[in-house]
Structures are given as structure tokens and as C-alpha cells.
Write an enzyme that holds these catalytic residues in place. Sequence first.
Site, PDB file in Angstrom:
ATOM      1  N   GLU A  56       0.829  -1.209   0.000  1.00 46.05           N
ATOM      2  CA  GLU A  56       0.000   0.000   0.000  1.00 46.05           C
ATOM      3  C   GLU A  56       0.861   1.256   0.000  1.00 46.05           C
ATOM      4  OE1 GLU A  56      -3.055   0.452  -0.356  1.00 46.05           O
ATOM      5  OE2 GLU A  56      -3.641  -1.635  -0.310  1.00 46.05           O
TER       6      GLU A  56
ATOM      7  N   ASP B 173      -9.470   4.671  -3.985  1.00 43.48           N
ATOM      8  CA  ASP B 173      -8.349   5.516  -4.412  1.00 43.48           C
ATOM      9  C   ASP B 173      -8.810   6.357  -5.612  1.00 43.48           C
ATOM     10  OD1 ASP B 173      -8.496   3.691  -6.442  1.00 43.48           O
ATOM     11  OD2 ASP B 173      -6.358   3.253  -6.510  1.00 43.48           O
TER      12      ASP B 173
ATOM     13  N   TYR C 130      -7.598   5.227   3.239  1.00 47.24           N
ATOM     14  CA  TYR C 130      -7.530   4.258   2.151  1.00 47.24           C
ATOM     15  C   TYR C 130      -6.677   3.047   2.542  1.00 47.24           C
ATOM     16  CZ  TYR C 130      -6.445   2.020  -2.216  1.00 47.24           C
ATOM     17  OH  TYR C 130      -6.303   1.069  -3.184  1.00 47.24           O
TER      18      TYR C 130
END
Length: 357
Positions: free
Chosen positions: A40, A141, A123
Site C-alpha cells: 500500500e 483511491d 484508504y
Amino acid sequence: MSAASDNRWFGDLLLSWYAENGRQLPWRETHDPYKIWISEVVLQQTRVEQGLPYYLRLTNRFPTVADLAEAKEDEVLKYWQGLGYYSRARNLHAAAKHVCNNLNGHMPATYEGLKALKGVGDYTAADIAALAYGLPHAAIDGNGYRVLARVFGINTPIDSTQGKKEFARLGAELVSTDNPGNFNQGLMDLGATICTPQNPQCDNCPLSGKCYALANKQWQQLPVKEKKTKVHDRYFYYFQITLPDGRIIANQRKGKDIWTGLFDFPMIENATELEQKDLFAGKDFKALRKRMKGLSVVKEGKSIKHQLSHQTLHATLFFCTATAATLKDCEQAVTAGEFDELAIPRLIELLREKEDP
Ligand code: SF4
């Protein structure tokens, strides 16, 4: 019928498309929250193709959160070199230390716990929670915002507070409770490969039968953004100074500017472009000359324009010699081999690639 069941078609279509078309990526093969977290952070502001080798290198060198926590920051930055946004690497490293020092080395297992880690936003926390623990959190996103804005015809700016709330509400309503990880990954993949910013492939899109933007020829208008990002220019004049014993002077960047902790060279920055005669006649160059005894500019390298997200850097490298140097705390004299081991910004790599003295 509830709103959630009204919109169940969305998750169903997305998940069957993803099962057929999802990209195979190593962090999708694991439930290890640490590895998913690395992916991520690497992929924030970075395309998958560019980020994948970094993910592999990082998880190979630091296979567990403890390995990362024990590493020196310089080494972590070296592994990050070229990815940009170096605060991501520093936050990741600090958070790994926190996990090891305060959480017995266990990654948090809730959205809230993940979000409390340094550098982890909505997120990232949602995606780790969904992929690692199967928790029903929608991770939206830029790709996801685009798909949702187009399919549901949402005009609220995606970068406004109201927009963030509206999309978060919609995401929470749509996310699959059976497979939230694949739902999030599917949304990202669909936006990255089919519902692209320019020329979306609506003919190949599983959502085309329900898409507002397609039906109303609105894909160019959606999503809406409130603020235009302002880009500003900066002019960097670098001096690669070689001492009589062959060592060169490296400068470790401090403060809140770009590239904190990385190494470059002594430099002069100006808000506008400088003629060479004005650069060498200016007070900053005089101050440099005072510290670098016998400073002589041997050669001017070519200039490079280097784009960061909010800044355009115009950099020139001058090759110099000096007979002796009074170094600042942030500077050190190193051999060329030692310099190559330091974490340096991509711009310095490019400047050095282009020119050898
Ligand atoms: S139909 Fe076209 S605009 Fe609509 S979501 Fe699919 S690719 Fe995007």
C-alpha cells in the site's frame, strides 16, 4: 428493499469481472498485513508496474515488521531510492518501530488500529483491513473515485469534504461483505485498466449497462475536482566538489523540504533562473567559496528539468575542485564508492548519469 441490496449488482458485476481479469500481484496472494501494508505504501502515488520491483526488494530484505524496525533509516531510504515521496518510507519505518516497541510486534487487526499507525490514512487502513482480515471496509483511491463518479453520475468534487463523505458513504454501501478485499482490488484494477482518465474502454466494461457517464456521454466531465494543483518552479545549482584526496562532499538534506534525510551536494537555490555570471557573483556562491578553499569550477554539466508532483525542479551540476573544506554538520567528505551507497534523490542520479567530470 434496502439501498445496499438495491446496489448489489455493482459488487456482483465487479467481482465476476475481477475473477476473470484481475492482475496477479504478490500482495494479493497473501493475508500478511505487514506485506499488504508495504504494498500500500509503495503504491501510493506510484503505478503498479513501477512499484512492484520495490515491493519485492523491500519484502525480500525486510520480510517481517521486526526486520524493518531493526534497520537503520539510511538503509530503508536506500531501498526506497527512486520511488520519491520519501516521507512515506520514514513513516513506514517509524510505524514498524512502534509496532515492535509498543504492540508486541503484532500488526493492529482493526481499521481504527491500523489508521493509528504513522502515515496510514483512510484508504490504506481500509485496504489492509479488507485484504488481510476480510473486514468490510471500502478502499477508494483515485481509480475508485473515477469509476464511482462515472457510474453513479456524481458531480460533487472528489477533493471536497462533502465529496469525500459522499463517496465514503457510497463505498460503505457498495462494498462486498463476502469479499471486501477483492472488491477493493477490483475497483482499483477497473479504474486503472478499463475506466481510465482518457479514452475509457466502455465496450469492455462490466458496468457499461448501468453507467451514467456512458449513457449521458459524460465521462470527460467526471469525476469533478475542486482545486487545480499549483506547480511551482525551483532552480537548483549543485556543486560536486572534489578534494585533493579524491573524496567528494555530500550533503544530507535536513528540515521539512523535499528529500529529507537523503544526500545531494552543496547547492544554491534561487526562485528564478540565474545567469552563470550572476550565480558566481552572488552572496551564496561567495559563502560557499569561503568554506571551500581554492574552489574552482572545472566544468558545467548539462541542466535537467525534473518534475515532482507540485514542483518543477531546474537543476544544473557544476564539477569543482577545492584544496580544503570547512564542512557543515550536514556535510561529509566521502569517496565515490561511498557516495554510491548513500540514498540519493533520482535527480542527483540523473545529473550524474548525464555527466562525468
Ligand atoms: S462504462 Fe465506461 S465510463 Fe462507465 S465505468 Fe465503464 S469504462 Fe467507465
